[in-house]
Design an enzyme around this catalytic site. Structure first.
Site, PDB file in Angstrom:
ATOM      1  N   GLU A   1       0.750  -1.246  -0.135  1.00  0.00           N
ATOM      2  CA  GLU A   1       0.011   0.051   0.102  1.00  0.00           C
ATOM      3  C   GLU A   1       0.892   1.323  -0.008  1.00  0.00           C
ATOM      4  OE1 GLU A   1      -3.733  -2.053   2.269  1.00  0.00           O
ATOM      5  OE2 GLU A   1      -2.323  -1.042   3.493  1.00  0.00           O
TER       6      GLU A   1
ATOM      7  N   ALA B   1      -7.053  -6.419  12.116  1.00  0.00           N
ATOM      8  CA  ALA B   1      -8.186  -5.719  12.839  1.00  0.00           C
ATOM      9  C   ALA B   1      -9.355  -7.022  13.224  1.00  0.00           C
ATOM     10  CB  ALA B   1      -8.632  -4.744  12.381  1.00  0.00           C
TER      11      ALA B   1
ATOM     12  N   ASP C   1      -2.633  -8.452  18.642  1.00  0.00           N
ATOM     13  CA  ASP C   1      -1.231  -8.690  18.011  1.00  0.00           C
ATOM     14  C   ASP C   1      -0.341  -9.275  19.212  1.00  0.00           C
ATOM     15  OD1 ASP C   1      -1.867  -7.855  15.671  1.00  0.00           O
ATOM     16  OD2 ASP C   1      -1.277  -5.856  15.956  1.00  0.00           O
TER      17      ASP C   1
END
Length: 430
Positions: free
Chosen positions: A170, A315, A299
Site C-alpha cells: 500500500e 483488525a 497482536d
C-alpha cells in the site's frame, strides 16, 4: 458480591470492543489504560502517511467513544508490567488492581536485531510515525526541486519500501500514484513522474497470505504505477544514504520499513512462553496457563486457527477476540462463579489490500475480486469500520474528491521544531 474490577490495557480493536461489550453491565467496573488519548484506525494509517487523509480522520478520543458507559474509567498511562501474583498492573502513574485483565497492547516494528536502522527507515504503527513519513516523503520532492547535482537529485527521488506485505504494498503503490498523478504539475525543475519507487521483499513473492493469482495481479498493478518489485532480496544494511541488498547499493533519501513486527514487551512480564515475535502463547480460551483471569488479545496473542497456523495480526481477529473475552467475563459475573469456556473460534471474513486508485485485491470466503470492484469493496468496508459518524463522512468526502481530481488534501510538511527562540530556552541563557 462486590463489583468485579476489569482492567483493559490498550484501546485498540480488541480493547475497545471488549470495553463496549462490558459497558453499563451491572457488577462490573472497567478501567481502560492506554498511553495515548485516542483510538487509532490502523488499516488507514498509510493514508495519513501518504497525505491522503489527516490524522483526525482516522483517530477518535477514547473518552468520547466510551463516554456513555458510566462504569468505564479511562486512564492515560503507560503500563510497564503485570504482577500476576498480586493481580496488579504496574504503570507510570501507580499500580492498578484487577480481578480480570485483558491485555491488548498491540505490536511495534521489528528490525531483526538492527534497531539502529529505525532512524533511517521509520515503521508505520502510530500517528507520529505516519506524520514523520509524510514529512520525509514530501520533503524529498522539495529538496529535489532545489538540488542541482544530478546524483543527489536522483537520490532524493528514489524511495525504497522494505517489506512486501499489505502495508508495504500500500505504501509503495501510494508513492507511485502520488508521484505520477498528484504531483506531476506542481514542480518546475523536476518531473515527479521520474520518481523511482522500489519495493523490496526477502521472500519469493509479495503478499504471501493471498492467493498466488491475486498477488501476481497486485504486482502488475504496482508495476503499472512505476513501482519496481524486488523479490528474494534481503536487506543487509540501512543508512542515511540508502540501503544495501547483498552486493547492491541503492542510493535513496527515503527508506520506509514494513517488514516484521514484535509484540509489546509487557507480555514477557507474564512469565509464560512467547513465540519468536514476542507474542504470548495462549490457551484455546485466550488465557494463559494458571491464570484464567488474564486474557491476551490481538497482536500480543499467538493462537492457532483452524488450519493450525497462528491467527493473522489483523483488525478482525482482535475485534472478535475482544468480544469473546468480554462475553466470557459477563457470563461469569452474571453467574457468580467461573464457568467452562468454549474455545475461541475466528470467523474469517477475508482479507484485502489496495494498490492505488481503483486498484485492489480481496478474498472473501472463496470469492476473489480485483481492480475497481475490489477497490470499492475495500473502500466501503473500511469506511463502515471507522469509529464515529464524523470520521465516516469526512473520509468519504476526502476520497470522493481525491478520486475525481487525483488530489491529496493533507500535503503538509510539519516540522517537529516549535520554538521560535530555542537558544534562549537553554539553562544559563538570559
Amino acid at each position: 458480591m462486590s463489583e468485579q474490577r476489569v482492567v483493559i490495557v490498550g484501546a485498540g480493536f480488541a480493547g475497545l470492543n471488549a470495553a463496549k461489550r462490558l459497558g453499563n453491565v451491572a457488577g462490573i467496573a472497567v478501567t481502560v489504560i492506554d498511553r495515548e488519548n485516542h483510538h487509532l484506525f490502523q488499516p488507514l494509517l498509510y493514508q495519513v502517511a501518504m497525505a491522503a487523509l489527516s490524522p483526525a480522520d482516522i483517530a477518535v478520543p477514547i473518552r468520547s467513544l466510551l463516554a456513555k458507559y458510566r462504569n468505564i474509567r479511562v486512564l492515560k498511562a503507560t503500563a510497564h508490567s503485570v504482577d500476576t501474583s498480586n493481580r496488579k498492573v504496574l504503570t507510570d502513574v501507580g499500580d492498578v488492581p484487577y480481578d480480570y485483565l485483558l491485555l491488548g497492547c498491540g505490536a511495534q516494528h521489528a528490525y531483526f536485531g538492527h534497531e539502529e536502522w529505525e532512524a533511517h527507515a521509520p515503521g508505520l504503527k502510530t500517528l507520529p510515525q505516519a506524520t514523520e513519513i509524510r514529512r520525509r516523503v514530501l520533503e524529498a520532492f522539495e529538496i529535489a526541486e532545489r538540488e542541482t547535482h544530478p546524483d543527489e537529485r536522483r537520490r532524493h527521488l528514489t524511495f525504497v519500501v522494505i517489506g512486501g506485505g499489505p502495508t508495504g504494498v500500500e505504501l509503495a503503490g501510494a508513492i507511485g500514484e502520488m508521484s505520477r498523478f498528484t504531483l506531476n504539475h506542481d514542480f518546475r525543475s523536476i518531473d515527479p513522474r521520474q520518481t523511482r519507487v522500489i519495493l523490496v521483499e526477502a521472500g519469493p513473492r509479495i503478499l504471501t497470505s493471498f492467493d498466488d493469482k491475486l498477488a501476481a495481479r497486485a504486482m502488475r498493478d504496482l508495476e503499472s504505477l512505476g513501482v519496481q518489485v524486488w523479490t528474494c532480496a534481503r536487506v543487509t544494511d540501512v543508512t542515511d544514504e540508502g540501503v544495501v541488498i547483498g552486493n547492491d547499493k541503492i542510493a535513496a533519501a527515503t527508506v520506509l520499513w514494513a517488514a516484521g513486527v514484535r509484540a509489546s514487551d509487557i507480555g514477557r512480564s507474564l512469565g509464560v512462553p512467547v513465540d519468536q515475535a514476542g507474542r504470548v502463547i495462549t490457551k484455546p480460551d485466550l488465557t494463559i496457563e494458571g491464570h484464567p483471569e488474564i486474557f491476551v488479545l490481538g497482536d500480543m496473542s499467538s493462537r492457532a486457527g483452524s488450519n493450525g497456523q497462528p491467527l493473522p495480526g489483523v483488525a478482525l481477529v482482535a475485534m472478535q477476540e475482544g468480544i469473546y473475552a468480554a462475553n466470557a467475563i459477563r457470563k461469569e459475573v452474571r453467574s457468580g462463579a467461573p464457568s467452562a469456556r468454549p474455545p475461541f473460534e475466528y470467523v474469517d471474513l477475508g482479507q484485502m489490500a489496495t494498490i492505488g486508485r481503483s486498484r485492489a485485491i480481496s478474498e472473501f470466503r472463496g470469492w476473489k475480486l480485483t481492480g475497481v470492484p475490489a477497490w470499492w469493496f475495500w473502500l466501503l468496508v473500511h469506511i463502515y469500520r471507522l469509529s464515529g459518524f464524523r470520521n465516516r463522512l469526512s473520509v468519504l468526502v476526502q476520497w470522493a474528491w481525491s478520486y475525481m481530481t487525483f488530489g491529496r488534501g493533507a500535503r503538509l510538511i510539519v516540522a517537529k521544531d516549535w520554538q521560535s527562540y530555542p537558544d534562549r530556552s537553554s539553562p544559563g541563557n538570559s
